[in-house]
Scaffold this motif. Structure first.
Motif, PDB file in Angstrom:
ATOM      1  N   SER A 112      22.615  -9.408  48.000  1.00  0.00           N
ATOM      2  CA  SER A 112      21.834  -8.651  49.123  1.00  0.00           C
ATOM      3  C   SER A 112      22.417  -7.087  48.986  1.00  0.00           C
ATOM      4  CB  SER A 112      22.283  -9.286  50.453  1.00  0.00           C
ATOM      5  OG  SER A 112      21.825  -8.356  51.578  1.00  0.00           O
ATOM      6  N   ARG A 113      21.018  -6.351  49.152  1.00  0.00           N
ATOM      7  CA  ARG A 113      21.473  -4.765  48.888  1.00  0.00           C
ATOM      8  C   ARG A 113      21.669  -4.225  50.562  1.00  0.00           C
ATOM      9  NH1 ARG A 113      19.919  -2.699  44.235  1.00  0.00           N
ATOM     10  NH2 ARG A 113      19.226  -4.091  42.359  1.00  0.00           N
ATOM     11  N   PHE A 114      21.853  -2.972  50.217  1.00  0.00           N
ATOM     12  CA  PHE A 114      22.230  -2.297  51.442  1.00  0.00           C
ATOM     13  C   PHE A 114      20.945  -1.760  51.850  1.00  0.00           C
ATOM     14  CE2 PHE A 114      22.425   2.145  53.308  1.00  0.00           C
ATOM     15  CZ  PHE A 114      23.547   2.103  54.203  1.00  0.00           C
ATOM     16  N   GLY A 115      20.715  -1.783  53.152  1.00  0.00           N
ATOM     17  CA  GLY A 115      19.518  -1.187  54.135  1.00  0.00           C
ATOM     18  C   GLY A 115      18.883  -2.423  54.778  1.00  0.00           C
ATOM     19  N   ARG A 116      17.629  -2.115  54.904  1.00  0.00           N
ATOM     20  CA  ARG A 116      16.963  -3.386  55.843  1.00  0.00           C
ATOM     21  C   ARG A 116      16.636  -4.642  54.833  1.00  0.00           C
ATOM     22  NH1 ARG A 116      14.525  -1.153  60.376  1.00  0.00           N
ATOM     23  NH2 ARG A 116      14.336   1.250  60.611  1.00  0.00           N
ATOM     24  N   ARG A 117      16.910  -5.480  55.902  1.00  0.00           N
ATOM     25  CA  ARG A 117      16.753  -6.770  55.429  1.00  0.00           C
ATOM     26  C   ARG A 117      16.532  -7.982  56.363  1.00  0.00           C
ATOM     27  NH1 ARG A 117      22.548  -9.817  53.811  1.00  0.00           N
ATOM     28  NH2 ARG A 117      23.319  -9.679  55.981  1.00  0.00           N
ATOM     29  N   THR A 118      16.109  -9.378  56.136  1.00  0.00           N
ATOM     30  CA  THR A 118      15.930 -10.242  57.121  1.00  0.00           C
ATOM     31  C   THR A 118      17.288 -11.000  57.464  1.00  0.00           C
ATOM     32  OG1 THR A 118      13.718 -10.796  56.100  1.00  0.00           O
ATOM     33  CG2 THR A 118      14.783 -12.329  57.704  1.00  0.00           C
ATOM     34  N   ASP A 119      17.712 -10.812  58.669  1.00  0.00           N
ATOM     35  CA  ASP A 119      19.147 -11.537  58.840  1.00  0.00           C
ATOM     36  C   ASP A 119      18.919 -12.983  58.549  1.00  0.00           C
ATOM     37  OD1 ASP A 119      20.923 -12.960  61.130  1.00  0.00           O
ATOM     38  OD2 ASP A 119      21.717 -10.910  60.477  1.00  0.00           O
ATOM     39  N   PRO A 120      20.052 -13.502  57.772  1.00  0.00           N
ATOM     40  CA  PRO A 120      19.946 -14.812  57.233  1.00  0.00           C
ATOM     41  C   PRO A 120      20.167 -15.697  58.516  1.00  0.00           C
ATOM     42  CG  PRO A 120      22.285 -13.795  56.640  1.00  0.00           C
ATOM     43  CD  PRO A 120      21.078 -12.908  57.303  1.00  0.00           C
ATOM     44  N   PHE A 121      20.511 -15.341  59.651  1.00  0.00           N
ATOM     45  CA  PHE A 121      20.915 -16.327  60.793  1.00  0.00           C
ATOM     46  C   PHE A 121      19.936 -16.078  61.737  1.00  0.00           C
ATOM     47  CE2 PHE A 121      25.242 -15.555  58.975  1.00  0.00           C
ATOM     48  CZ  PHE A 121      25.530 -16.940  59.092  1.00  0.00           C
ATOM     49  N   SER A 122      19.439 -14.955  62.015  1.00  0.00           N
ATOM     50  CA  SER A 122      18.201 -14.822  63.166  1.00  0.00           C
ATOM     51  C   SER A 122      17.020 -14.861  62.527  1.00  0.00           C
ATOM     52  CB  SER A 122      18.423 -13.556  63.984  1.00  0.00           C
ATOM     53  OG  SER A 122      18.550 -12.429  63.017  1.00  0.00           O
ATOM     54  N   GLY A 123      16.704 -14.410  61.121  1.00  0.00           N
ATOM     55  CA  GLY A 123      15.586 -14.549  60.796  1.00  0.00           C
ATOM     56  C   GLY A 123      14.722 -13.073  61.078  1.00  0.00           C
TER      57      GLY A 123
END
Length: 309
Positions: free
Chosen positions: A191-202
């Protein structure tokens, strides 16, 4: 000889006739007898009293002279031995100076320092001056002058090596605290730095670090030298290690299975500080790696991909 006596009251005179041998007797009493007494006394003292200079005195004087001669010879031999010893020490010191110069040249070469301040055998020294008028006035330097010159040279070399040591120490410290590379020995970036989809909340969320996945229990290493400022549980991070690298730079290593360091430990680049795990808010074995500059998270990618010094 006649002696005439005059009487002024009665007005008549009287003549006394002295014997002819009387003047000689007076002379003998006043001169010859004292001379004879002096000569006799000297003769008696010379014959009866022991003379001040005798054969025994001469022997004692000769013995003292021989003893002093032996002492002078021993002192001369000791001085020659000490001089030879000092000469050997001087030669040894000069040989050590040559090796010291060679070491200095090597250190300057290894350090890659381009400076004319270090003269470790770098050719002949620049010298000059007018031609002397009287070459016969030259006198070779004394042994003490040679020692003084060697001492000055050694002191100058010591100062230069101290400066060089400080430069190398500072450079080594900079190299050790130079942040670069990955915090793992085996694994991949998940997983990279910055915006991403949270693996728990989606939901879309901001990821303040970089995740490296790998085998559970694999090594987590320091990416630069520094001091451990945190080692333990922290909310969201699980087991966390934080290292201060100086100049306002810190790194964090989260979700560890075990922590192998404690607060106050000094670590070097590549030292194992923890084992990879999945503690805290995690979906599997990985390392959450953050770089902080003056207390704020920054993108770790420039530090990860730059070459180590």
């Amino acid at each position: 000889m006649n002696i005439i006596l005059l009487n002024s009251k009665r007005g008549h005179s009287r003549t006394i006739t002295l014997p002819r041998f009387l003047p000689a007797l007076v002379l003998a009493v006043l001169v010859l007898i004292p001379m004879a007494a002096g000569v006799g006394a000297y003769w008696i003292s010379y014959r009866v009293a022991p003379p001040s200079y005798s054969e025994e005195v001469a022997k004692r004087f000769q013995s003292s002279l021989e003893r002093q001669s032996n002492e002078v010879a021993d002192l001369k031999q000791l001085s020659e031995e000490q001089f030879r010893a000092l000469t050997l020490k001087l030669a040894d010191a000069q040989a050590r100076l040559v090796r010291l110069d060679a070491l200095g040249e090597r250190l300057v070469d290894v350090a890659g320092i381009e400076s004319d301040e270090f003269d470790f055998g770098g050719g002949e020294l620049a010298m000059g001056g007018p031609e002397p008028q009287d070459s016969s006035a030259f006198a070779p330097p004394s042994f003490i002058e040679e020692l003084d010159g060697l001492t000055e040279t050694l002191e100058r070399r010591e100062q230069q090596l101290n400066i060089l040591e400080n430069l190398l120490a500072n450079r080594n410290l900079e190299n050790q605290t130079f942040l670069s590379g990955r915090p793992i020995t085996q694994g991949w970036m998940s997983s990279r730095f910055g915006r991403r989809t949270d693996p728990f909340s989606g939901k879309v969320a901001w990821h303040e670090g970089v995740d490296f996945a790998g085998k559970d229990g694999s090594d987590v290493v320091a990416t630069a030298a520094g001091v451990v400022t945190y080692a333990g549980e922290r909310s969201g991070y699980g087991l966390l290690v934080e290292i201060n690298h100086g100049n306002g730079i810190s790194t964090r290593y989260g979700h560890a299975k075990t922590v192998d360091v404690k607060v106050g430990d000094i670590v070097r680049t590549g030292d194992v500080i923890a084992k990879m795990g999945s503690s805290g808010r995690s979906t599997g074995p990985h390392v959450h790696y953050e770089v902080l500059k003056n207390g704020r998270q920054v993108n770790p990618h420039p530090y990860i991909y730059r070459a180590r010094r």
